[in-house]
Motif scaffolding. Structure first.
Motif, PDB file in Angstrom:
ATOM      1  N   ARG B  54       0.874  -1.253  -0.039  1.00 53.93           N
ATOM      2  CA  ARG B  54       0.023  -0.039   0.005  1.00 53.93           C
ATOM      3  C   ARG B  54       0.888   1.193  -0.002  1.00 53.93           C
ATOM      4  NH1 ARG B  54      -3.010   3.035   3.725  1.00 53.93           N
ATOM      5  NH2 ARG B  54      -1.760   2.132   5.326  1.00 53.93           N
ATOM      6  N   LEU B  55       1.964   1.082   0.894  1.00 54.97           N
ATOM      7  CA  LEU B  55       2.791   2.415   0.907  1.00 54.97           C
ATOM      8  C   LEU B  55       3.412   2.781  -0.659  1.00 54.97           C
ATOM      9  CD1 LEU B  55       4.851   1.783   4.188  1.00 54.97           C
ATOM     10  CD2 LEU B  55       3.293   3.663   3.667  1.00 54.97           C
ATOM     11  N   THR B  56       3.564   1.724  -1.461  1.00 54.16           N
ATOM     12  CA  THR B  56       4.046   1.946  -2.824  1.00 54.16           C
ATOM     13  C   THR B  56       3.107   2.553  -3.363  1.00 54.16           C
ATOM     14  OG1 THR B  56       5.813   0.284  -2.510  1.00 54.16           O
ATOM     15  CG2 THR B  56       5.124   0.718  -4.666  1.00 54.16           C
ATOM     16  N   TYR B  57       2.094   2.103  -3.473  1.00 54.06           N
ATOM     17  CA  TYR B  57       0.903   2.753  -4.065  1.00 54.06           C
ATOM     18  C   TYR B  57       0.593   4.115  -3.852  1.00 54.06           C
ATOM     19  CZ  TYR B  57       0.143  -2.599  -4.778  1.00 54.06           C
ATOM     20  OH  TYR B  57       0.227  -3.949  -4.902  1.00 54.06           O
ATOM     21  N   SER B 175      -4.392  18.296  -0.458  1.00 58.69           N
ATOM     22  CA  SER B 175      -3.046  17.060  -0.643  1.00 58.69           C
ATOM     23  C   SER B 175      -3.007  16.361   0.596  1.00 58.69           C
ATOM     24  CB  SER B 175      -1.781  17.792  -0.967  1.00 58.69           C
ATOM     25  OG  SER B 175      -1.550  18.625   0.125  1.00 58.69           O
ATOM     26  N   GLY B 176      -3.926  16.284   1.355  1.00 57.30           N
ATOM     27  CA  GLY B 176      -3.654  15.538   2.991  1.00 57.30           C
ATOM     28  C   GLY B 176      -3.758  14.112   2.414  1.00 57.30           C
ATOM     29  N   PRO B 177      -3.253  13.264   3.263  1.00 60.02           N
ATOM     30  CA  PRO B 177      -3.325  11.837   3.343  1.00 60.02           C
ATOM     31  C   PRO B 177      -4.651  11.572   3.813  1.00 60.02           C
ATOM     32  CG  PRO B 177      -1.845  12.454   4.926  1.00 60.02           C
ATOM     33  CD  PRO B 177      -2.230  13.867   4.265  1.00 60.02           C
ATOM     34  N   LEU B 178      -5.688  11.600   3.117  1.00 60.38           N
ATOM     35  CA  LEU B 178      -7.132  11.440   3.860  1.00 60.38           C
ATOM     36  C   LEU B 178      -7.851  10.191   3.324  1.00 60.38           C
ATOM     37  CD1 LEU B 178      -8.434  15.055   3.946  1.00 60.38           C
ATOM     38  CD2 LEU B 178      -7.382  13.787   5.816  1.00 60.38           C
ATOM     39  N   LEU B 179      -7.438   9.588   2.194  1.00 61.69           N
ATOM     40  CA  LEU B 179      -8.072   8.404   1.680  1.00 61.69           C
ATOM     41  C   LEU B 179      -7.298   7.131   1.940  1.00 61.69           C
ATOM     42  CD1 LEU B 179      -8.246  10.475  -1.718  1.00 61.69           C
ATOM     43  CD2 LEU B 179     -10.093  10.185   0.025  1.00 61.69           C
ATOM     44  N   GLY B 180      -7.181   6.941   3.300  1.00 62.99           N
ATOM     45  CA  GLY B 180      -6.668   5.568   3.634  1.00 62.99           C
ATOM     46  C   GLY B 180      -5.071   5.668   3.462  1.00 62.99           C
ATOM     47  N   GLY B 181      -4.802   6.808   3.567  1.00 62.75           N
ATOM     48  CA  GLY B 181      -3.250   7.091   3.302  1.00 62.75           C
ATOM     49  C   GLY B 181      -2.908   7.603   1.969  1.00 62.75           C
ATOM     50  N   PHE B 182      -3.770   7.559   1.163  1.00 62.87           N
ATOM     51  CA  PHE B 182      -3.645   8.148  -0.193  1.00 62.87           C
ATOM     52  C   PHE B 182      -3.897   9.597  -0.096  1.00 62.87           C
ATOM     53  CE2 PHE B 182      -4.155   3.757  -1.485  1.00 62.87           C
ATOM     54  CZ  PHE B 182      -3.316   3.526  -2.486  1.00 62.87           C
ATOM     55  N   LEU B 187      -7.552  12.124  -5.581  1.00 69.25           N
ATOM     56  CA  LEU B 187      -9.020  12.259  -5.864  1.00 69.25           C
ATOM     57  C   LEU B 187      -9.193  13.619  -6.856  1.00 69.25           C
ATOM     58  CD1 LEU B 187     -11.582  11.278  -4.728  1.00 69.25           C
ATOM     59  CD2 LEU B 187     -11.868  13.268  -3.308  1.00 69.25           C
ATOM     60  N   TRP B 188      -8.388  14.525  -6.822  1.00 74.59           N
ATOM     61  CA  TRP B 188      -8.445  15.514  -7.846  1.00 74.59           C
ATOM     62  C   TRP B 188      -7.959  15.054  -9.197  1.00 74.59           C
ATOM     63  CZ3 TRP B 188     -11.011  20.023  -6.679  1.00 74.59           C
ATOM     64  CH2 TRP B 188     -10.919  20.366  -5.499  1.00 74.59           C
ATOM     65  N   PHE B 189      -7.125  14.130  -9.169  1.00 73.39           N
ATOM     66  CA  PHE B 189      -6.687  13.854 -10.426  1.00 73.39           C
ATOM     67  C   PHE B 189      -7.617  12.913 -11.044  1.00 73.39           C
ATOM     68  CE2 PHE B 189      -4.055   9.680 -11.967  1.00 73.39           C
ATOM     69  CZ  PHE B 189      -3.728  10.468 -13.143  1.00 73.39           C
ATOM     70  N   PHE B 190      -8.343  12.056 -10.103  1.00 73.38           N
ATOM     71  CA  PHE B 190      -9.434  11.176 -10.756  1.00 73.38           C
ATOM     72  C   PHE B 190     -10.652  12.110 -11.287  1.00 73.38           C
ATOM     73  CE2 PHE B 190      -7.850   7.327  -8.283  1.00 73.38           C
ATOM     74  CZ  PHE B 190      -7.306   6.722  -9.376  1.00 73.38           C
ATOM     75  N   ALA B 191     -10.855  12.925 -10.543  1.00 70.15           N
ATOM     76  CA  ALA B 191     -11.824  13.840 -10.936  1.00 70.15           C
ATOM     77  C   ALA B 191     -11.772  14.692 -12.149  1.00 70.15           C
ATOM     78  CB  ALA B 191     -12.171  14.955  -9.548  1.00 70.15           C
ATOM     79  N   VAL B 192     -10.541  15.099 -12.240  1.00 69.62           N
ATOM     80  CA  VAL B 192     -10.039  15.801 -13.577  1.00 69.62           C
ATOM     81  C   VAL B 192     -10.139  14.610 -14.688  1.00 69.62           C
ATOM     82  CG1 VAL B 192      -8.313  17.091 -14.711  1.00 69.62           C
ATOM     83  CG2 VAL B 192      -8.800  17.587 -12.380  1.00 69.62           C
TER      84      VAL B 192
END
Lengths: 344, 376
Positions: B54-57, B175-182, B187-192
């Motif tokens: 997960r850390l790598t991802y 840019s905070g690590p709010l999505l289970g560490g992601f 999220l912005w990337f996927f939304a865009v």
């Protein structure tokens, strides 16, 4: 004279704007602005002529901003103190042909002395140095001598060399880390792999650490702080025995982020050169120290040495090293004050 | 018996899957899918305990997100037949605008970010206007504006980094690590990415972009407002670069004179890995997103695999060139390939057979009827 010209122009503009009529006002302002520029130019020319006849060209590596701004400021301040005319010129892109072109321009301008912020091997400047000599122009280097050289070689085509020894800087970092009792691996990262100064720092630091029995490794990074942070994080995960990380260039945001994000509280961070983030991090303990090359001197000393050579024929016996010096928690407050004043 | 049932009955599953694979390889993002899979396998084999974690991802997505947002804009523009070499400088300059507004004018980060993104849009507008008005190649125009914006940034910052205090809430949102560490940047990337994909494949504007990229004159003759679309593409591209800059400002609470330098070429590399043709008219936002992930995998994976420190750029370059060769040769071969087992190009028989084959494979009870329900 400048004051008189400016005051005259300001007074004239003030008188003009009281007149009615927008178009006439605008035209009047434009004409008076031009007039004030002419007066200001005449005043500047007059002041320049009032100075000593010595004209020194400082051929820098880059625009006089940031790091190079200190060199330019040092050169300008030396010019003011010594009463000589100093002109700072620089190539748009730092390549040997571009910089040599700038030196040629300085020769064409019939400078009395030229100081060049040399960044390449001596052979790159040999031909242009010979041309400067033929033209009777004193020619010196605002860069460090070859590492370890102390006494000036009488055959050296540079009249002097004054700068920070980057190899010594790398060794100094290594020595400080050893004295701090670092046990474990040290990663030395370079965000600008093509930069000779950064590479020399990295190489000498790694060699010195290895000589002291400490495992040290080079890591190539990019200038993007996000990519820096993730790459360094990956390195720290692969090498959990890493005790210290060094940034060989002055962009250290990614290092600070990797340390904070990964919870590597015991990781010792070190850097080179002085930037706001480094000073703040040294103050609050996130960074151990940084290496300063006191580049103000790299601007000041060449002008001093050229002027004294031209006036009195004085030539340095020893090469003049402006650095390296260490900025750490003990002197960071004093250095910060000097940074704000533009001297460090 | 329907045509679909005929097709599935006549052709073995192997042939049907072969045709499905052939069709997949015709898609622009095919190479980047292959690249992601191959790199994942390679790096997992080289660093089995470190890479597939997960850390790598999280690391990969952090790299991919910021670069990917820029690259999505570059992709849309490249599909429309243009380049933008100024995105890195726009990122830096708009980051500076945001920092100054927050630090020197005390403006809250949210309106400051909107203003900075608007400034980015204006810089894009200028690029587009210059390209359209003076009919100069976008490569040249944006090369010039890249130098201008970089010069302005160096002059404004004096070459020094600038720091700013960022409220934690804004930092977390961007840019905070709010999505289970992601990081939230993912999220912005996927939304865009989703918005850009919808824009490209589900709207008239998207059709216009592809038409202009293939043949601007033909598109103009068909009534496509070529100039307006081109300018808008530049505005979108620069605005996205500004958004990426805001994400970096939020994360690092700083800007420096070299912020974003080199990212314009990384964005082009990512776009090319994603299957978009440099000649325009053909490409995929999804492919670019995968290209950005590929780039992140290379960057993080090489370190985890213990690759020599000096080889990062070299290996990245090798992979980019390899991806381009793969893209062009595979695309050429696949474009000339004939449908398997006598299917006609774009035939509903083939569609039905592939669909039926897929449903049989996943063991649905409706497999026998699905073919008859297939659209004709």
């Amino acid at each position: 004279m400048i004051d008189n010209a400016s005051a005259y122009a300001a007074q004239a503009v003030e008188t003009e704007v009281r007149k009615p009529g927008f178009a006439r006002q605008t035209l009047g302002k434009a004409l008076l602005f031009c007039a004030s520029m002419v007066f200001a130019g005449m005043a500047w020319q007059g002041q320049a002529q009032a100075q000593d006849d010595i004209s020194i060209y400082f051929v820098g590596c880059a625009a006089p901003t940031g790091f190079h701004g200190y060199l330019a400021r040092g050169a300008a301040e030396a010019g003011e103190n010594l009463g000589v005319k100093v002109t700072y010129i620089y190539p748009d892109q730092l390549t040997i042909p571009n910089q040599v072109q700038k030196i040629e321009e300085a020769i064409a301008a019939q400078a009395n002395g030229i100081a060049v912020c040399a960044f390449a091997e001596d052979v790159a400047y040999a031909e242009i140095a010979a041309r400067a000599k033929e033209a009777g122009i004193a020619f010196g280097s605002a860069a460090a001598p070859p590492s370890g050289a102390q006494v000036r070689d009488p055959e050296d085509f540079f009249l002097f060399r004054t700068g920070s020894d980057e190899a010594a800087a790398g060794r100094l970092t290594a020595q400080r880390l050893v004295s701090m009792g670092v046990k474990g691996r040290v990663v030395v990262a370079n965000q600008q792999p093509g930069d000779a100064s950064c590479q020399l720092r990295a190489t000498s630091q790694i060699d010195a650490l290895k000589a002291a029995g400490i495992e040290a490794e080079f890591l190539e990074l990019t200038m993007d702080p996000g990519q820096q942070a993730e790459t360094l994080s990956a390195y720290l995960r692969r090498n959990p025995d890493t005790a210290a990380a060094t940034s060989t260039c002055d962009v250290i945001d990614g290092f600070l982020a990797a340390k904070a994000d990964g919870g590597y509280d015991n990781l010792i961070l070190t850097g080179y050169d002085i930037v706001a983030q480094s000073l703040a991090a040294i103050k609050d303990g996130r960074q151990a120290f940084t290496i300063d090359q006191q580049q103000f001197w790299r601007g000041y000393m060449p002008v001093l040495l050229l002027t004294h050579y031209l006036k009195y024929g004085l030539i340095e016996g020893n090469y003049f090293l402006t650095g390296p010096t260490i900025v750490d928690k003990d002197n960071v407050d004093r250095v910060s004050a000097l940074v704000e004043k533009g001297y460090r | 018996m329907s045509n679909g049932e005929n097709a599935s009955a006549q052709h073995s599953r192997r042939v049907v899957y072969g045709e499905a694979l052939r069709r997949f390889m015709l898609r622009p993002e095919a190479t980047s899918v292959v690249a992601v899979i191959v790199l994942f396998i390679v790096f997992s084999a080289l660093a089995p305990t470190l890479f597939p974690t997960r850390l790598t991802y999280i690391s990969i997505m952090a790299v991919a997100a910021e670069l990917g947002i820029i690259s999505i804009g570059v992709t849309l523009l490249m599909i429309g037949g243009h380049f933008d070499l100024s995105v890195g400088a726009v990122l830096g300059l708009t980051s500076y605008v945001a920092v100054v507004l927050m630090r020197d004018f005390g403006i809250h980060p949210v309106p400051a970010s909107f203003i900075a993104i608007s400034v980015g849009g204006l810089l894009g507008l200028l690029n587009g206007f210059l390209v359209v008005r003076f009919r100069i190649h976008s490569f040249v125009v944006t090369l010039g504006t890249m130098l201008i914006w970089r010069g302005v940034l160096i002059a404004l910052t004096g070459g020094f980094p600038m720091t700013v205090a960022i409220p934690q809430g804004f930092k977390d949102a961007m840019s905070g690590p709010l999505l289970g560490g992601f990081r939230m940047s993912m999220l912005w990337f996927f939304a865009v990415g989703i918005l850009a994909t919808v824009l490209l494949v589900r709207t008239k504007f998207g059709n216009w972009v592809q038409a202009i990229g293939q043949n601007a004159n033909a598109a103009r003759n068909l009534g496509v407002p070529v100039e307006r679309v081109t300018i808008l593409l530049f505005v979108i591209t620069s605005s996205l670069a500004a958004l990426a800059g805001i994400i970096q400002v939020a994360r690092f609470a700083s800007v420096d004179a070299l912020r974003g330098e080199g990212m314009e070429l990384q964005a082009v590399a990512v776009t090319v890995i994603g299957g978009t043709l440099l000649s325009g008219g053909y490409g995929s936002v999804v492919g670019t997103m995968l290209g950005a992930i590929t780039f992140g995998m290379i960057q993080v994976g090489l370190v985890l695999a213990g690759a020599p420190g000096h080889f990062f750029r070299t290996l990245t370059g090798v992979i980019v060139v390899g991806a381009v060769i793969l893209n062009t040769t595979v695309a050429r071969r696949m474009a000339n390939s004939k449908p398997l087992a006598g299917f006609k190009r774009g035939s509903t028989d083939a569609d039905a057979a592939i669909k039926a084959g897929a449903e049989v494979d996943i063991g649905t009870s409706k497999s026998s009827t699905s073919a008859s329900e297939a659209p004709r």
